[in-house]
Motif scaffolding. Structure first.
Motif, PDB file in Angstrom:
ATOM      1  N   PHE A  91       0.892  -1.170   0.000  1.00  0.00           N
ATOM      2  CA  PHE A  91       0.000   0.000   0.000  1.00  0.00           C
ATOM      3  C   PHE A  91       0.928   1.217   0.000  1.00  0.00           C
ATOM      4  O   PHE A  91       2.126   1.071   0.317  1.00  0.00           O
ATOM      5  CB  PHE A  91      -0.933  -0.010   1.242  1.00  0.00           C
ATOM      6  CG  PHE A  91      -0.210  -0.286   2.513  1.00  0.00           C
ATOM      7  CD1 PHE A  91       0.343   0.739   3.250  1.00  0.00           C
ATOM      8  CD2 PHE A  91      -0.040  -1.603   2.960  1.00  0.00           C
ATOM      9  CE1 PHE A  91       1.044   0.468   4.414  1.00  0.00           C
ATOM     10  CE2 PHE A  91       0.656  -1.876   4.127  1.00  0.00           C
ATOM     11  CZ  PHE A  91       1.203  -0.832   4.854  1.00  0.00           C
ATOM     12  N   PRO A  92       0.447   2.372  -0.368  1.00  0.00           N
ATOM     13  CA  PRO A  92       1.352   3.524  -0.425  1.00  0.00           C
ATOM     14  C   PRO A  92       2.049   3.744   0.925  1.00  0.00           C
ATOM     15  O   PRO A  92       1.390   3.768   1.968  1.00  0.00           O
ATOM     16  CB  PRO A  92       0.420   4.690  -0.764  1.00  0.00           C
ATOM     17  CG  PRO A  92      -0.721   4.044  -1.484  1.00  0.00           C
ATOM     18  CD  PRO A  92      -0.902   2.707  -0.833  1.00  0.00           C
TER      19      PRO A  92
ATOM     20  N   THR B 197      -6.200  -3.627  -4.338  1.00  0.00           N
ATOM     21  CA  THR B 197      -5.324  -3.064  -5.372  1.00  0.00           C
ATOM     22  C   THR B 197      -5.759  -1.651  -5.783  1.00  0.00           C
ATOM     23  O   THR B 197      -4.968  -0.902  -6.325  1.00  0.00           O
ATOM     24  CB  THR B 197      -5.307  -3.957  -6.622  1.00  0.00           C
ATOM     25  OG1 THR B 197      -6.646  -4.152  -7.040  1.00  0.00           O
ATOM     26  CG2 THR B 197      -4.666  -5.302  -6.357  1.00  0.00           C
ATOM     27  N   GLU B 198      -7.033  -1.315  -5.502  1.00  0.00           N
ATOM     28  CA  GLU B 198      -7.519   0.028  -5.903  1.00  0.00           C
ATOM     29  C   GLU B 198      -6.785   1.133  -5.149  1.00  0.00           C
ATOM     30  O   GLU B 198      -6.716   2.270  -5.575  1.00  0.00           O
ATOM     31  CB  GLU B 198      -9.025   0.155  -5.641  1.00  0.00           C
ATOM     32  CG  GLU B 198      -9.851  -0.688  -6.597  1.00  0.00           C
ATOM     33  CD  GLU B 198     -11.324  -0.730  -6.212  1.00  0.00           C
ATOM     34  OE1 GLU B 198     -11.769   0.062  -5.360  1.00  0.00           O
ATOM     35  OE2 GLU B 198     -12.032  -1.599  -6.766  1.00  0.00           O
ATOM     36  N   GLN B 199      -6.247   0.787  -3.960  1.00  0.00           N
ATOM     37  CA  GLN B 199      -5.559   1.808  -3.143  1.00  0.00           C
ATOM     38  C   GLN B 199      -4.119   2.017  -3.596  1.00  0.00           C
ATOM     39  O   GLN B 199      -3.443   2.919  -3.112  1.00  0.00           O
ATOM     40  CB  GLN B 199      -5.528   1.368  -1.661  1.00  0.00           C
ATOM     41  CG  GLN B 199      -6.866   0.951  -1.090  1.00  0.00           C
ATOM     42  CD  GLN B 199      -7.893   2.049  -1.259  1.00  0.00           C
ATOM     43  OE1 GLN B 199      -7.586   3.219  -1.068  1.00  0.00           O
ATOM     44  NE2 GLN B 199      -9.093   1.678  -1.665  1.00  0.00           N
TER      45      GLN B 199
ATOM     46  N   ASP C  61       3.092   4.904  -8.111  1.00  0.00           N
ATOM     47  CA  ASP C  61       4.480   4.954  -7.628  1.00  0.00           C
ATOM     48  C   ASP C  61       4.737   3.983  -6.465  1.00  0.00           C
ATOM     49  O   ASP C  61       5.836   3.921  -5.933  1.00  0.00           O
ATOM     50  CB  ASP C  61       4.870   6.382  -7.232  1.00  0.00           C
ATOM     51  CG  ASP C  61       4.001   6.916  -6.102  1.00  0.00           C
ATOM     52  OD1 ASP C  61       2.969   6.274  -5.796  1.00  0.00           O
ATOM     53  OD2 ASP C  61       4.335   7.968  -5.532  1.00  0.00           O
ATOM     54  N   THR C  62       3.740   3.195  -6.059  1.00  0.00           N
ATOM     55  CA  THR C  62       3.953   2.228  -4.970  1.00  0.00           C
ATOM     56  C   THR C  62       4.846   1.088  -5.475  1.00  0.00           C
ATOM     57  O   THR C  62       4.569   0.502  -6.516  1.00  0.00           O
ATOM     58  CB  THR C  62       2.598   1.632  -4.494  1.00  0.00           C
ATOM     59  OG1 THR C  62       1.740   2.708  -4.142  1.00  0.00           O
ATOM     60  CG2 THR C  62       2.781   0.716  -3.303  1.00  0.00           C
TER      61      THR C  62
ATOM     62  N   VAL D 200      10.389  -2.557  -8.395  1.00  0.00           N
ATOM     63  CA  VAL D 200       9.420  -2.445  -9.495  1.00  0.00           C
ATOM     64  C   VAL D 200       8.139  -1.804  -8.947  1.00  0.00           C
ATOM     65  O   VAL D 200       7.597  -2.253  -7.935  1.00  0.00           O
ATOM     66  CB  VAL D 200       9.094  -3.838 -10.084  1.00  0.00           C
ATOM     67  CG1 VAL D 200       8.099  -3.718 -11.227  1.00  0.00           C
ATOM     68  CG2 VAL D 200      10.367  -4.530 -10.543  1.00  0.00           C
ATOM     69  N   THR D 201       7.681  -0.761  -9.620  1.00  0.00           N
ATOM     70  CA  THR D 201       6.480  -0.055  -9.149  1.00  0.00           C
ATOM     71  C   THR D 201       5.203  -0.662  -9.747  1.00  0.00           C
ATOM     72  O   THR D 201       5.257  -1.396 -10.740  1.00  0.00           O
ATOM     73  CB  THR D 201       6.525   1.435  -9.571  1.00  0.00           C
ATOM     74  OG1 THR D 201       6.573   1.467 -10.987  1.00  0.00           O
ATOM     75  CG2 THR D 201       7.710   2.148  -8.965  1.00  0.00           C
ATOM     76  N   ALA D 202       4.090  -0.265  -9.144  1.00  0.00           N
ATOM     77  CA  ALA D 202       2.787  -0.714  -9.662  1.00  0.00           C
ATOM     78  C   ALA D 202       2.601  -0.231 -11.094  1.00  0.00           C
ATOM     79  O   ALA D 202       2.012  -0.931 -11.926  1.00  0.00           O
ATOM     80  CB  ALA D 202       1.667  -0.201  -8.766  1.00  0.00           C
ATOM     81  N   ALA D 203       3.137   0.977 -11.410  1.00  0.00           N
ATOM     82  CA  ALA D 203       2.984   1.518 -12.774  1.00  0.00           C
ATOM     83  C   ALA D 203       3.625   0.565 -13.782  1.00  0.00           C
ATOM     84  O   ALA D 203       3.046   0.297 -14.843  1.00  0.00           O
ATOM     85  CB  ALA D 203       3.612   2.901 -12.866  1.00  0.00           C
ATOM     86  N   SER D 204       4.829   0.032 -13.467  1.00  0.00           N
ATOM     87  CA  SER D 204       5.506  -0.870 -14.417  1.00  0.00           C
ATOM     88  C   SER D 204       4.677  -2.126 -14.639  1.00  0.00           C
ATOM     89  O   SER D 204       4.562  -2.614 -15.764  1.00  0.00           O
ATOM     90  CB  SER D 204       6.877  -1.309 -13.890  1.00  0.00           C
ATOM     91  OG  SER D 204       7.609  -0.217 -13.532  1.00  0.00           O
TER      92      SER D 204
END
Ligand code: FAD
Length: 457
Positions: free
Chosen positions: A125-126, A365-367, A371-372, A380-384
């Motif tokens: 989570f962030p 996962t919605e939270q 950049d997490t 590895v970030t969530a964006a990747s």
């Protein structure tokens, strides 16, 4: 070194099995990565700390005393600080030990018992990588083995029965526990009341302890963010609606310097998988005698399903008796373990109930912001991960790994796989790894030389 039975794991399951098998005259060698026997449940304070009352941090201390004394009185050999990285069919158990784990040891055995337990599942989570955020089991391990609390003001969060001993243990050791944040819905307990009835007295005991230590219990809540610049300063928690989604406007801030977080446990199955044992989902498949489907390999305890120390003891006992009989070419008589089988049956029902009640909120996962970090080893970030799925078309965990390097680092995906699978929206599949632990190349090279020499002589 030669032995009849190699037991891997000196937790409740491994110790119960070793004692049962040794009682029937088998030569038993127990290997464990930890500095002392006991496993996770009976984790002991380091001897140098001279703990006056180690039992203060434990439940069922009498059981541990009985195991410890029986172990001292029997002939089983125990190799602590031995990290098993592979088991060759036949069987040779390979372990690393010594400073820096550079020395290797090999134990040859007629049979193997895998009693390797489980490990914690932690979902991101962030803010979860901030110093001050620890796993729930990690906090418990610090308490039990080093007699330290990770901070002064703690929040314990996530889901699962482990959060209860962690929150009450931290409070008993002097930390202020600001809240226990549990995402499970109390109504789910009512739905599974029959399966969980056996756990009611234990639950009542924890409820009394939470009250005594004035720990706020926030059921159907979740941590949505951990805050801080360089270290944790607080968390935002929010209520969940009946569908497990964060209720808008319910967020509140709780200042703290420690967040102990856990989302359940997963069985250790690396060694079983590399031996070719069949799995049921994520657990090692065993029969009524705790045999895997690979002849000569038994499994007991949390490697075969998460269910607690008492279940692990019962399964270990059954496995030990079965092994003793089978290695002496005798058909085991299940009447020898009727009581253990009854406990096993009852506690497996409880475990199924627990599984149904405790699960992370479906919307976790919605939270997760882009950049997490989801894979810490490879950063590895969530964006990747999302890009790998959305733009590059990855549809399974392995492809996500190849495209992002998530799961390619030190832990080889053991820790991050559930998170990566969740963020990617794909199934959590098990990935067979040739080694259960990282192995120095020098050790592998020497291994090859030893095998070649043996073959030549
Ligand atoms: C971090 C953590 C903390 C926990 N704290 C609590 C608690 O406070 N209260 C509670 O009720 N339950 C707790 N549990 C759950 C509880 O520990 C289990 O229910 C119980 O110990 C299961 O017994 P077991 O024998 O199956 O496995 P374990 O007790 O986990 O024992 C497995 C043993 O195998 C060893 N091992 C694993 N892989 C290898 C390898 N490759 N080489 C060598 N050795 C290996 C480990 O070092 C360990 O000693 C905790 C679990 C974890 C993971």
């Amino acid at each position: 070194m030669r032995t009849d039975l190699a037991v891997i794991g000196a937790g409740p399951a491994g110790l119960a099995a070793a004692l049962a098998a040794a009682a029937y005259g088998l030569r038993v060698t127990i290997l464990d990565a930890a500095p002392a026997p006991g496993g996770q449940f009976y984790r002991q304070p380091a001897a140098g700390l001279r703990a006056g009352r180690p039992q203060a941090l434990h439940h069922q201390w009498r059981t541990w005393e009985r195991l410890r004394d029986a172990l001292a009185a029997c002939d089983a050999e125990i190799l602590t600080d031995h990290h098993v990285w592979a088991v060759e069919c036949g069987f040779t158990v390979h372990a690393l030990h010594g400073p820096g784990r550079q020395e290797s040891a090999a134990v040859r055995a007629e049979a193997v018992l895998l009693a390797t337990g489980g490990y914690e599942k932690v979902l991101p989570f962030p803010g979860w990588t901030l110093p001050g955020v620890v796993t729930a089991g990690g906090a418990q391990a610090m308490l039990k083995s080093a007699l330290v609390v990770p901070g002064r003001r703690a929040v314990v969060a996530g889901t699962g029965p482990l959060l209860l001993p962690v929150a009450t243990g931290l409070a008993a050791a002097g930390a202020e526990v600001a809240a226990l944040v549990e995402s499970a819905d109390p109504k789910a307990f009512v739905r599974h009341i029959r399966a969980l009835a056996a756990k009611a007295p234990e639950g009542a005991g924890y409820a009394a302890r939470l009250l005594r230590h004035r720990i706020r219990f926030l059921a159907r809540h979740t941590v949505v963010r951990a805050h801080g610049e360089h270290t944790l300063t607080g968390v935002t928690v929010a209520a969940l609606d009946s569908g497990g989604r964060v209720r808008p406007g319910s967020e509140r801030h709780i200042p703290c310097d420690t967040l102990a977080v856990g989302h359940g446990m997963l069985p250790h199955t690396d060694l079983a998988e590399s031996l070719g044992c069949r799995l049921d989902g994520h657990t090692v498949r065993v029969d009524g005698e705790q045999r895997t489907d690979v002849p000569g390999v038994w499994a007991a305890g949390e490697a075969t399903g998460i269910g607690g120390a008492t279940l692990a003891l019962a399964e270990g006992h059954i496995a030990g008796r079965s092994i003793a009989a089978r290695l002496r070419s005798r058909e085991p008589d299940p009447r020898e373990w009727t009581a253990a089988a009854t406990v096993r049956g009852r506690l497996r029902t409880v475990a199924r109930g627990m599984d149904a009640v405790y699960s992370p909120p479906p919307s976790w996962t919605e939270q997760i912001t882009d950049d997490t970090v989801v894979c810490r080893c490879e950063e590895v970030t969530a964006a990747s991960v999302r890009r790998a799925v959305g733009e590059l078309g990855a549809g399974d965990l392995r492809t996500v790994k190849l495209l992002t390097r998530a799961g390619m680092g030190w832990c080889q995906g053991r820790m991050c796989a559930p998170a990566v699978a969740g963020v990617a929206g794909c199934e959590l599949t098990s990935s067979t790894r040739p080694f259960a632990r990282p192995v120095p190349l020098g050790v592998l090279a020497r291994q090859h030389e030893d095998t070649t020499e043996e073959g030549a002589s």
